[in-house]
Motif scaffolding. Structure first.
Motif, short mmCIF file in Angstrom:
data_model
loop_
_atom_site.label_atom_id
_atom_site.label_comp_id
_atom_site.label_asym_id
_atom_site.label_seq_id
_atom_site.Cartn_x
_atom_site.Cartn_y
_atom_site.Cartn_z
N GLY A 87 -5.80 -4.06 6.08
CA GLY A 87 -5.38 -4.61 7.36
C GLY A 87 -3.90 -4.84 7.52
O GLY A 87 -3.45 -5.20 8.62
N SER A 88 -3.12 -4.65 6.47
CA SER A 88 -1.67 -4.86 6.55
C SER A 88 -0.97 -3.52 6.76
O SER A 88 -1.33 -2.51 6.15
CB SER A 88 -1.15 -5.52 5.27
OG SER A 88 -1.72 -6.80 5.09
N PHE A 139 1.45 -2.68 1.28
CA PHE A 139 1.17 -4.04 0.84
C PHE A 139 -0.10 -4.54 1.51
O PHE A 139 -0.50 -4.03 2.56
CB PHE A 139 2.35 -4.98 1.14
CG PHE A 139 2.50 -5.33 2.60
CD1 PHE A 139 1.97 -6.51 3.10
CD2 PHE A 139 3.16 -4.48 3.48
CE1 PHE A 139 2.10 -6.84 4.44
CE2 PHE A 139 3.30 -4.80 4.82
CZ PHE A 139 2.76 -5.99 5.30
N GLY A 140 -0.70 -5.53 0.88
CA GLY A 140 -1.92 -6.09 1.45
C GLY A 140 -2.56 -7.10 0.52
O GLY A 140 -2.14 -7.28 -0.64
N ASN A 141 -3.56 -7.79 1.04
CA ASN A 141 -4.33 -8.77 0.28
C ASN A 141 -5.75 -8.24 0.17
O ASN A 141 -6.48 -8.17 1.17
CB ASN A 141 -4.31 -10.14 0.98
CG ASN A 141 -5.13 -11.18 0.25
OD1 ASN A 141 -6.31 -11.36 0.52
ND2 ASN A 141 -4.50 -11.88 -0.69
N ASP A 220 -2.55 -10.53 -3.78
CA ASP A 220 -1.49 -9.94 -2.97
C ASP A 220 -0.84 -8.81 -3.76
O ASP A 220 -0.44 -9.00 -4.92
CB ASP A 220 -0.44 -10.99 -2.61
CG ASP A 220 -1.01 -12.11 -1.75
OD1 ASP A 220 -1.83 -11.81 -0.86
OD2 ASP A 220 -0.63 -13.28 -1.98
N GLN A 221 -0.71 -7.67 -3.12
CA GLN A 221 -0.16 -6.50 -3.81
C GLN A 221 0.93 -5.83 -2.98
O GLN A 221 0.83 -5.77 -1.76
CB GLN A 221 -1.28 -5.48 -4.09
CG GLN A 221 -2.35 -6.02 -5.02
CD GLN A 221 -3.58 -5.12 -5.07
OE1 GLN A 221 -3.86 -4.40 -4.11
NE2 GLN A 221 -4.31 -5.18 -6.16
N GLU A 222 1.94 -5.36 -3.68
CA GLU A 222 2.99 -4.54 -3.08
C GLU A 222 3.15 -3.28 -3.93
O GLU A 222 3.19 -3.35 -5.16
CB GLU A 222 4.33 -5.28 -3.02
CG GLU A 222 4.36 -6.42 -2.04
CD GLU A 222 5.76 -7.01 -1.92
OE1 GLU A 222 6.64 -6.33 -1.35
OE2 GLU A 222 5.96 -8.13 -2.43
N TYR A 223 3.24 -2.14 -3.25
CA TYR A 223 3.32 -0.85 -3.94
C TYR A 223 4.36 0.00 -3.22
O TYR A 223 4.31 0.18 -2.00
CB TYR A 223 1.96 -0.17 -3.90
CG TYR A 223 1.90 1.20 -4.53
CD1 TYR A 223 1.69 1.36 -5.90
CD2 TYR A 223 2.01 2.34 -3.75
CE1 TYR A 223 1.61 2.62 -6.47
CE2 TYR A 223 1.92 3.61 -4.31
CZ TYR A 223 1.72 3.74 -5.67
OH TYR A 223 1.64 5.00 -6.24
#
Length: 502
Positions: A87-88, A139-141, A220-223
């Motif tokens: 959803g992000s 990015f997203g949760n 929470d992730q950022e790639y």
């Protein structure tokens, strides 16, 4: 001294690597590059010829030229990627400028009036078959953590061989495991010493079950992924005109590949009671190599207005070398984990990718000097792509997977040109079907293009604009992440070319 020793050790590391379907697709598909005139008409030149980049479609096209000439083209590449992940929405833009085409043709008219061969042409041309410069930010949760990646590799691997031996540096153990045991065991080693996973029974060297040290419902992730490089093609071409209406040609194509991929991954947002509160995991891949293919083609003039073309593009045989580097960190990581970094390099055995052959049929209608319409259809069976050597069991399994996942790629190109005095107006449309049977993992590609040409008699200036759009499902990692990021890629090129008649 320690860093020097580990670098040398890295140079000696050889192992079966994890080449897969992504590598095959990377080198099996080519962007529509070339001269500004070629791009302005969406590359629909199979029955037209008379353009340096048309040799990529049909090698008979060089003998269409009326005279010798030289062409150079520069391009601005604009990549816009929007990714949706749980959803992000993430967005990233990348611009680059390069010389994407350079070449010339020498045309020799027959001096023998009795010979059926009216003329021959010799051409040499450089094209950027694919520009790899690109960036994607995601990015997203979500409910899938990096611990799944390491657990999937570790479960089933005995714990004993993963441990650092007395007197051994951690980076030496990392390289040694990769060289002698394999990629799977090496990732299990990283997961353990990175603090992400632990064996169920740490006292048992035969333990093959592992558990995660991370506690979470969502994370929470950022790639971030950055790629650089190119797949260039040097074409050496010969063609001839037989009598008044038949053109026949052949080309030898020599590819040069340079590909860099850097990924950065950060994970936070664990439960308050989790021993781990952050994980950083970065990877670097560098690929270098070369390839060879050949092509055959013919163009027939049915009458003053109608032309037919047909061509065969052989498989391309790439010989490639990979090297990889990794680094990891977390709250529970071993105190020495920092010594495993991008200076510690895994080198792999040379391997081969064979891309499928391609057939193209073409039709063009020429309305005298005023203009033309052209249509190309291309057929390529991607299920025939292969990783080699076939004797490698991992390649055999992956080739079976490729055959099941990939299918036929159908390409349609239509282009037109209308001349008003010394000005040419151009436009084109291109459709390329998904290489995947499901049509979703990588979607269909659609592109439109426009162009202008200014003829100064002894030279010509061409300008083109092209825009392509394609959707894809992108996995953050090869395993452990069942929900992909959905990426929409819009690729915009602006090209300026100059042609000098000789």
């Amino acid at each position: 001294m320690k860093k020097f020793l580990t670098f040398i050790t890295g140079l000696l590391c050889l192992s079966a690597t994890a080449q897969n379907i992504d590598d095959v697709l990377r080198y099996s598909t080519e962007n529509l590059q070339g001269t500004a005139r070629f791009q302005g008409m969406a590359g629909a030149f199979g029955a037209l010829g008379g353009d340096m980049s048309a040799l990529n479609i049909n090698p008979a096209g060089s003998s269409i030229f009326a005279n010798s000439l030289f062409t150079i083209t520069g391009a601005n590449y604009h990549q816009n990627n929007e990714s949706t992940y749980f959803g992000s929405l993430g967005s990233e833009v990348r611009n680059s400028v390069d010389i994407n085409q350079l070449g010339g043709v020498f045309v020799f008219n027959s001096r023998n009036s009795n010979s059926p061969w009216q003329k021959i042409a010799l051409a040499i041309n450089y094209d950027m078959a694919r520009n790899f410069d690109n960036e994607v930010y995601t990015f997203g949760n979500g409910n899938q953590g990096i611990d799944n990646y390491f657990l999937n590799f570790a479960n089933g691997v005995p714990f004993g061989p993963l441990q650092i031996q007395d007197g051994e540096f951690i980076e030496e153990a990392y390289l040694d495991i990769g060289a002698n045991l394999g990629f799977r065991e090496q990732q299990a080693f990283l997961g353990y010493y990175g603090g992400i996973i632990d064996p169920v029974d740490e006292s048992d060297n035969n333990n093959t079950a592992y558990v995660s040290n991370a506690q979470y419902n969502t994370v929470d992730q950022e790639y971030f992924k950055r790629t650089n490089g190119y797949n260039s093609k040097l074409t050496m071409n010969f063609s001839g005109q037989y009598q008044q209406n038949l053109f026949i040609g052949a080309s030898l194509n020599f590819h040069t590949v340079l590909y860099d991929q850097y990924t950065e991954f950060t994970e936070t947002g664990y439960d308050a009671g989790s021993e781990i509160q952050f994980v950083n995991f970065d990877n670097y891949l560098r690929t270098e190599g070369s390839g060879f293919s050949f092509s055959l083609g013919a163009i027939a003039l049915l009458n003053e207005n109608v032309r037919l073309g047909g061509s065969y593009q052989s498989p391309t045989w790439y010989r490639l070398l990979d090297d990889t580097s990794q680094r990891i960190n977390s709250d529970l990581a071993d105190s020495e984990i920092g010594f495993i970094d991008f200076n510690i390099v895994n080198l792999f055995d040379e391997y081969t990718i064979k891309t499928p052959s391609k057939l193209t049929g073409s039709l063009a209608i020429v309305f005298g000097p005023q203009g033309l319409l052209s249509f190309d259809y291309g057929y390529q069976d991607m299920s025939q792509a292969e990783l080699r050597p076939l004797s490698d069991p991992s390649f055999s399994d992956e080739n079976s997977f490729i055959a099941a996942q990939l299918g036929t790629v159908n390409t349609y190109r239509i282009g037109g040109e209308y001349r008003i005095d010394n000005v040419s107006l151009r436009g084109g449309y291109r459709f390329e079907s998904s290489p995947y049977v499901d049509g979703v993992t990588i979607g269909d590609l659609e592109a439109v293009s426009f162009g202008l040409g200014f003829n100064f008699g002894g030279s010509r200036l061409d300008l083109a604009y092209s825009r392509s759009e394609q959707n894809a499902q992108s996995q953050l990692f090869s395993t452990g992440f069942p929900s992909p990021s959905l990426v929409n890629n819009i690729n915009t090129n602006i090209l300026l070319g100059y042609t000098l008649n000789l």
